[in-house]
Design an enzyme around this catalytic site. Sequence first.
Site, PDB file in Angstrom:
ATOM      1  N   CYS A 132       0.833  -1.208   0.000  1.00 33.38           N
ATOM      2  CA  CYS A 132       0.000   0.000   0.000  1.00 33.38           C
ATOM      3  C   CYS A 132       0.866   1.257   0.000  1.00 33.38           C
ATOM      4  O   CYS A 132       1.396   1.653   1.035  1.00 33.38           O
ATOM      5  CB  CYS A 132      -0.932  -0.003   1.211  1.00 33.38           C
ATOM      6  N   CYS A 135      -0.589   4.135   2.169  1.00 31.98           N
ATOM      7  CA  CYS A 135      -0.465   3.942   3.624  1.00 31.98           C
ATOM      8  C   CYS A 135       0.982   4.125   4.076  1.00 31.98           C
ATOM      9  O   CYS A 135       1.248   4.795   5.071  1.00 31.98           O
ATOM     10  CB  CYS A 135      -0.880   2.527   4.034  1.00 31.98           C
ATOM     11  N   ASP A 136       1.926   3.521   3.340  1.00 30.11           N
ATOM     12  CA  ASP A 136       3.301   3.445   3.847  1.00 30.11           C
ATOM     13  C   ASP A 136       4.273   4.403   3.161  1.00 30.11           C
ATOM     14  O   ASP A 136       5.395   4.591   3.643  1.00 30.11           O
ATOM     15  CB  ASP A 136       3.821   2.005   3.704  1.00 30.11           C
TER      16      ASP A 136
END
Length: 320
Positions: A132, A135-136
């Site tokens: 992701c 997200c990261d």
Amino acid sequence: MQTYDLIIIGAGPAGMTAGLYAARRAMKVIILTMDIGGQVATTPDIENYPGIDFVKGTDLAQAMYEQTLKAGCEIRLNTMVDNLEKRGEEYIVKAGGEEYSAPTVILSFGKTPRKLGVPGDEEYRGKGVTYCATCDGPLYKNKTVVVVGGGNSAIDAALYLEKIASKVYLVHRRDQLRGEAVMIDRVTKNSTVEIIWDSVVTEVAGDGEVVTEVKLKNIKTEEQKNIKTDGVFVEVGFEIKADFVKSLVKTDEAGQIIVDEFMRTSDPNIFAVGDLTPVPYKQIVISGGQGAIAALAAYDDNAKRAGKPTGGTDWGSLKK
Ligand code: NAP
């Protein structure tokens, strides 16, 4: 047992649009879902949703969530569906330790990210290997990252990470990208992303704690090389995990759930919408459209069962 007019499984754009439309027809409807947005919530930048010039995937997902809730649809989060079965005229969904029943179900649980499946992929998950970018990505400020894949998701991730990381490699197994022309142009002509063509990752290596490099092989020349990296972003497509409905609905050879123009599956009271159907173009706006069709058809079915007037199809063009 909690009873509803309609149960929707999954809250991507298809499921949430179905929830919105069903709630606006005053159906008692619930969405059972692990998360909000599905693939959209992992898409950094969206520039092709009609009427919205630019929106972050997480923001679009949140806006859909709030609108669907406001319309009166219940949404149960962090809820994994374990089983779906038919009992008489009702469908029973077991999820999160509870049972829900309804005469109609819409399947909209999308696809699951395909695993890279090389040594180090599992071992370094969350320690440099991620699925992701949204997200990261922020964790890789001024670091080196490798994106694997050659579709729209990989291109999106690479262009997004270019704004954060100091160096972005895009490793693709062929010599052509598969994606939107405008995005391919951007990544090949107007970015600092270094594309490594015709190559596959053979191993993700690290020091036992975190990722330190990827091992690559050129599939045309067999040449091998290692690249030092802090992160590996895997964007190699999606697959369908639909085992729990396989005995109820027909699937195609790719495991996609076959639907008609009303999004009805081989079981007339189970609909399927979004990326888990064979729709050839997996786009947010298309998923939303499918969700709307399924919800309107489900409403008409429920109305017929109750002996009430249906909403009817537009322009009287379809008679089912
Ligand atoms: P995708 O289009 O299926 O692309 C997957 C990519 O990963 C392909 O380039 C494929 O290579 C490669 N790949 C597959 N298995 C691999 C493996 N084991 N090792 C290395 N590479 C592998 O998937 P996606 O990019 O996630 O997109 C999914 C859907 O969402 C698509 O329909 C896409 O158009 C849509 N989407 C649209 C947008 C947008 O419109 N902006 C953004 C994101 C996603 P090959 O090319 O050789 O097959």
